[in-house]
Design an enzyme around this catalytic site. Sequence first.
Site, PDB file in Angstrom:
ATOM      1  N   GLU A   1     -38.187  -8.080  46.861  1.00 45.33           N
ATOM      2  CA  GLU A   1     -36.976  -7.264  46.834  1.00 45.33           C
ATOM      3  C   GLU A   1     -36.605  -6.784  48.241  1.00 45.33           C
ATOM      4  OE1 GLU A   1     -36.935  -5.029  43.201  1.00 45.33           O
ATOM      5  OE2 GLU A   1     -36.445  -3.238  44.344  1.00 45.33           O
TER       6      GLU A   1
ATOM      7  N   LEU B   1     -42.844 -15.228  44.378  1.00 43.64           N
ATOM      8  CA  LEU B   1     -41.909 -14.114  44.507  1.00 43.64           C
ATOM      9  C   LEU B   1     -41.211 -14.101  45.865  1.00 43.64           C
ATOM     10  CD1 LEU B   1     -41.127 -11.238  43.212  1.00 43.64           C
ATOM     11  CD2 LEU B   1     -42.738 -10.361  44.885  1.00 43.64           C
TER      12      LEU B   1
ATOM     13  N   HIS C   1     -43.158 -10.680  36.051  1.00 41.32           N
ATOM     14  CA  HIS C   1     -43.736 -10.109  37.257  1.00 41.32           C
ATOM     15  C   HIS C   1     -44.762  -9.016  36.983  1.00 41.32           C
ATOM     16  CE1 HIS C   1     -43.897  -9.020  41.425  1.00 41.32           C
ATOM     17  NE2 HIS C   1     -43.367  -7.823  41.237  1.00 41.32           N
TER      18      HIS C   1
ATOM     19  N   ARG D   1     -40.357  -0.554  35.427  1.00 42.15           N
ATOM     20  CA  ARG D   1     -40.936  -0.008  36.666  1.00 42.15           C
ATOM     21  C   ARG D   1     -39.983  -0.211  37.829  1.00 42.15           C
ATOM     22  NH1 ARG D   1     -44.023  -2.228  41.197  1.00 42.15           N
ATOM     23  NH2 ARG D   1     -43.792  -4.318  40.351  1.00 42.15           N
TER      24      ARG D   1
ATOM     25  N   PHE E   1     -35.232   0.416  48.279  1.00 39.33           N
ATOM     26  CA  PHE E   1     -35.780  -0.477  47.263  1.00 39.33           C
ATOM     27  C   PHE E   1     -34.991  -0.271  45.974  1.00 39.33           C
ATOM     28  CE2 PHE E   1     -39.596  -3.122  46.305  1.00 39.33           C
ATOM     29  CZ  PHE E   1     -39.738  -3.699  47.553  1.00 39.33           C
TER      30      PHE E   1
ATOM     31  N   GLN F   1     -41.818  -6.854  32.695  1.00 38.65           N
ATOM     32  CA  GLN F   1     -40.799  -6.877  33.752  1.00 38.65           C
ATOM     33  C   GLN F   1     -40.537  -8.282  34.284  1.00 38.65           C
ATOM     34  OE1 GLN F   1     -41.308  -4.873  37.873  1.00 38.65           O
ATOM     35  NE2 GLN F   1     -39.621  -3.847  36.849  1.00 38.65           N
TER      36      GLN F   1
ATOM     37  N   HIS G   1     -38.785 -10.122  37.352  1.00 34.83           N
ATOM     38  CA  HIS G   1     -38.258  -9.880  38.694  1.00 34.83           C
ATOM     39  C   HIS G   1     -37.114 -10.876  38.883  1.00 34.83           C
ATOM     40  CE1 HIS G   1     -38.018  -9.601  43.029  1.00 34.83           C
ATOM     41  NE2 HIS G   1     -38.919  -8.638  43.035  1.00 34.83           N
TER      42      HIS G   1
ATOM     43  N   ARG H   1     -34.493  -3.857  38.345  1.00 32.35           N
ATOM     44  CA  ARG H   1     -34.861  -5.243  38.050  1.00 32.35           C
ATOM     45  C   ARG H   1     -34.449  -5.691  36.654  1.00 32.35           C
ATOM     46  NH1 ARG H   1     -40.832  -5.120  40.891  1.00 32.35           N
ATOM     47  NH2 ARG H   1     -39.981  -5.086  42.993  1.00 32.35           N
TER      48      ARG H   1
HETATM   49  C1  LIG Z   1     -46.338 -11.330  44.107  1.00 28.64           C
HETATM   50  C2  LIG Z   1     -46.403  -9.859  43.824  1.00 28.64           C
HETATM   51  C3  LIG Z   1     -45.812  -8.962  44.694  1.00 28.64           C
HETATM   52  C4  LIG Z   1     -45.853  -7.600  44.423  1.00 28.64           C
HETATM   53  N1  LIG Z   1     -45.275  -6.729  45.302  1.00 28.64           N
HETATM   54  C5  LIG Z   1     -45.353  -5.396  45.083  1.00 28.64           C
HETATM   55  C6  LIG Z   1     -44.817  -4.476  46.026  1.00 28.64           C
HETATM   56  O1  LIG Z   1     -44.300  -4.837  47.067  1.00 28.64           O
HETATM   57  N2  LIG Z   1     -44.916  -3.155  45.742  1.00 28.64           N
HETATM   58  C7  LIG Z   1     -45.507  -2.690  44.589  1.00 28.64           C
HETATM   59  O2  LIG Z   1     -45.563  -1.464  44.396  1.00 28.64           O
HETATM   60  N3  LIG Z   1     -46.046  -3.549  43.695  1.00 28.64           N
HETATM   61  C8  LIG Z   1     -45.982  -4.878  43.911  1.00 28.64           C
HETATM   62  N4  LIG Z   1     -46.536  -5.745  43.000  1.00 28.64           N
HETATM   63  C9  LIG Z   1     -47.309  -5.207  41.871  1.00 28.64           C
HETATM   64  C10 LIG Z   1     -48.685  -4.752  42.344  1.00 28.64           C
HETATM   65  O3  LIG Z   1     -49.109  -5.538  43.424  1.00 28.64           O
HETATM   66  C11 LIG Z   1     -49.737  -4.854  41.242  1.00 28.64           C
HETATM   67  O4  LIG Z   1     -49.285  -4.232  40.078  1.00 28.64           O
HETATM   68  C12 LIG Z   1     -51.031  -4.165  41.689  1.00 28.64           C
HETATM   69  O5  LIG Z   1     -51.448  -4.645  42.936  1.00 28.64           O
HETATM   70  C13 LIG Z   1     -52.131  -4.351  40.665  1.00 28.64           C
HETATM   71  O6  LIG Z   1     -53.334  -3.857  41.207  1.00 28.64           O
HETATM   72  P1  LIG Z   1     -54.631  -3.689  40.300  1.00 28.64           P
HETATM   73  O7  LIG Z   1     -55.687  -3.137  41.167  1.00 28.64           O
HETATM   74  O8  LIG Z   1     -54.274  -2.958  39.067  1.00 28.64           O
HETATM   75  O9  LIG Z   1     -54.985  -5.187  39.846  1.00 28.64           O
HETATM   76  P2  LIG Z   1     -55.289  -6.525  40.685  1.00 28.64           P
HETATM   77  O10 LIG Z   1     -55.014  -6.397  42.126  1.00 28.64           O
HETATM   78  O11 LIG Z   1     -54.603  -7.602  39.922  1.00 28.64           O
HETATM   79  O12 LIG Z   1     -56.859  -6.692  40.541  1.00 28.64           O
HETATM   80  C14 LIG Z   1     -57.474  -7.010  39.312  1.00 28.64           C
HETATM   81  C15 LIG Z   1     -58.964  -7.168  39.536  1.00 28.64           C
HETATM   82  O13 LIG Z   1     -59.620  -7.285  38.277  1.00 28.64           O
HETATM   83  C16 LIG Z   1     -60.584  -8.310  38.329  1.00 28.64           C
HETATM   84  N5  LIG Z   1     -60.786  -8.802  36.953  1.00 28.64           N
HETATM   85  C17 LIG Z   1     -59.842  -9.081  36.018  1.00 28.64           C
HETATM   86  N6  LIG Z   1     -60.422  -9.476  34.873  1.00 28.64           N
HETATM   87  C18 LIG Z   1     -61.757  -9.444  35.086  1.00 28.64           C
HETATM   88  C19 LIG Z   1     -62.892  -9.757  34.289  1.00 28.64           C
HETATM   89  N7  LIG Z   1     -62.776 -10.170  33.025  1.00 28.64           N
HETATM   90  N8  LIG Z   1     -64.127  -9.630  34.844  1.00 28.64           N
HETATM   91  C20 LIG Z   1     -64.274  -9.221  36.121  1.00 28.64           C
HETATM   92  N9  LIG Z   1     -63.228  -8.907  36.921  1.00 28.64           N
HETATM   93  C21 LIG Z   1     -61.994  -9.021  36.402  1.00 28.64           C
HETATM   94  C22 LIG Z   1     -60.012  -9.332  39.294  1.00 28.64           C
HETATM   95  O14 LIG Z   1     -61.024 -10.121  39.859  1.00 28.64           O
HETATM   96  C23 LIG Z   1     -59.358  -8.404  40.332  1.00 28.64           C
HETATM   97  O15 LIG Z   1     -60.312  -8.027  41.292  1.00 28.64           O
HETATM   98  C24 LIG Z   1     -46.491  -7.125  43.250  1.00 28.64           C
HETATM   99  C25 LIG Z   1     -47.091  -8.016  42.377  1.00 28.64           C
HETATM  100  C26 LIG Z   1     -47.022  -9.375  42.649  1.00 28.64           C
HETATM  101  C27 LIG Z   1     -47.622 -10.317  41.634  1.00 28.64           C
END
Ligand SMILES: Cc1cc2nc3c(=O)[nH]c(=O)nc-3n(C[C@H](O)[C@H](O)[C@H](O)COP(=O)(O)OP(=O)(O)OC[C@H]3O[C@@H](n4cnc5c(N)ncnc54)[C@H](O)[C@@H]3O)c2cc1C
Length: 580
Positions: A245, A242, A353, A388, A116, A230, A232, A285
């Site tokens: 990568e 997306l 991203h 990152r 990666f 960031q 991407h 990135r």
């Molecule tokens: C397309 C894509 C591909 C990616 N691929 C990778 C990868 O291959 N490897 C890697 O390491 N990272 C990757 N990332 C980054 C990584 O997926 C994210 O940074 C990570 O999953 C974020 O997880 P989280 O639990 O912090 O937030 P999220 O999964 O975004 O969850 C946020 C939660 O908060 C809740 N929420 C938000 N605001 C409120 C509110 N006001 N009231 C109630 N609930 C609320 C939402 O409902 C949701 O349940 C990728 C990101 C994207 C966008």
Amino acid sequence: MRDMIDVLIVGGGGAGLRAAVAVAESDPALQVAVVSKVYPMRSHTVSAEGGAAAVIGIGDTLDEHCYDTISGGDWLCDQDAVEAFVAEAPRELIQLEHWGCPWSRERDGRVAVRPFGGMKKMRTWYAADKTGFHLLHTLFQTTLKYQDIIRYDEWYVTKLVVDDGRVHGVVAVEIRTGRVETIPARTVILATGGCGRAFPFTTNASIKTGDGMALAYREGAPLKDMEFVQYHPTGLPFTGILITEAARAEGGWLINKDGYRYLQDYDLGAPTPEPTLRSMELGPRDRLSQAFVHEQRRGRTADTPYGPVVYLDLRHLGEEKIEHRIPFVRELCRSYQNLDPVTDLIPVRPVVHYMMGGVHTDLDGATTVAGLYAAGETACVSINGANRLGSNSLPEILVFGRRAGIAAAEFARSHREAEPAAVRSQGEDERRRLTRAREGGGNGGRIADLREEMQHTLEGAAGIYRSGDVLTKAADTLAGLRERAEEARVDDGSTAFNTELINLLELHAMLEVAQTIVACALNRRESRGAHQRTDHTARDDDAYLAHSLVHRAPDGTPSVGLLPVTITRWAPGERVYGRD
Ligand SMILES: Cc1cc2nc3c(=O)[nH]c(=O)nc-3n(C[C@H](O)[C@H](O)[C@H](O)COP(=O)(O)OP(=O)(O)OC[C@H]3O[C@@H](n4cnc5c(N)ncnc54)[C@H](O)[C@@H]3O)c2cc1C
């Protein structure tokens, strides 16, 4: 009003669900609740494709993962946080396996890993190219074992109840009915994800609106390193979807409109005599996205109705490898770009991203507000520094989701005071505010127009390259937009599924966050990682080997200071790529 919850988690993504399991496991007597504005499986974690990094293989070491992360972050990571993260990541991924995550395997049965960007060793675990889906599914299923976890699905948190420097719960709207409720809690963990939607072109789901960052910031908790956004390098034009990568990790090339692998012309670190994937397509990135801007200036990108693009070329990988290793890439290209990567070039351009910055926390997710924790993309611990590395975020949400869960459980056990009067009074004030916003019919303009202006202002000022004068203008524009947004018009006066009201609340959060991004970018007069200033082009360790810490001043404006970076074993040096 409900009974007091011990640990209330805002967010049902990877960080939130991992925290919920950690609390339930650490003390079954504690009352846990997960509040999420979407059904948990729809959180953005589900869309992660490429994989999750953790040292596993022979020939790799924890120190090497630390070093790649720290140098990739341009020495802005807190090294004690990185050491804890790298040490705990393998255990988390194995734990996930035990809970049922179907990691892809080598033929001999070992867990498969792929290279990666910016990682000098192969340490990215994956489940084909649907890693986030499997990871979130596994966590979600695991939470179902704990019947006592209360779920508030499709509830939107509008406010933290904070009194005398201590959190006491949240106020939330049930989206289905419009009912506003105060939920008292001994501790709150923010796991609300990032804020890519503050920009016009992003890979982020439409729910990623920086709510948690704004909630904490409004109650006095500072945000950290907000200028580091960031890009991407490979998003599909128009949709911003997306292309992982992993496509380059499997051998894909980036070529310009002349069919030339242009990255060999850019200094992505120290090039090897023979350009390799690792010194080109698998560079970090930030540098790949910057190279795109230079290609565009040289007139070597292709024009499309949706902006300039370069191409991702996977044709030489062959159908079998594409189908086996990156089937989702093919599926996305077919569905959203009407092309087949087996035979066609994929047009791509850099796309917002991920947020390196977020709510300032310690290694256990604690913020400066007692009882308030943050984990996942909404937090800044910080392990990502100025840039990152791909595949570090999924293990980050696991490691720090768990840590925050354990710390919050401990806090809840040792703080059993009665609920203060502020809980009721703040809840009532918030209910009145929300009713006014819904019924007020303000005259400050339409939500969509204000949002678009904010997004384009941010992209123009805080995109891949920034400069002082443009940032200064953007700060003024955003201040004006914030005032207008207070009076924005809501046409829908109904209570059931009033998504217009939710959009307004999200806009308020994004504007608050946008102001901090611009203020931090203005304050950092150097170039480091994803923050490139055309008027201050060099990294300046004497002045800025420090985090930006931004507080909300009493008049609502951002006030930026600096906080030293924690260095344990790796002295700042040059970022060097290209060595295998
Ligand atoms: C397309 C894509 C591909 C990616 N691929 C990778 C990868 O291959 N490897 C890697 O390491 N990272 C990757 N990332 C980054 C990584 O997926 C994210 O940074 C990570 O999953 C974020 O997880 P989280 O639990 O912090 O937030 P999220 O999964 O975004 O969850 C946020 C939660 O908060 C809740 N929420 C938000 N605001 C409120 C509110 N006001 N009231 C109630 N609930 C609320 C939402 O409902 C949701 O349940 C990728 C990101 C994207 C966008």
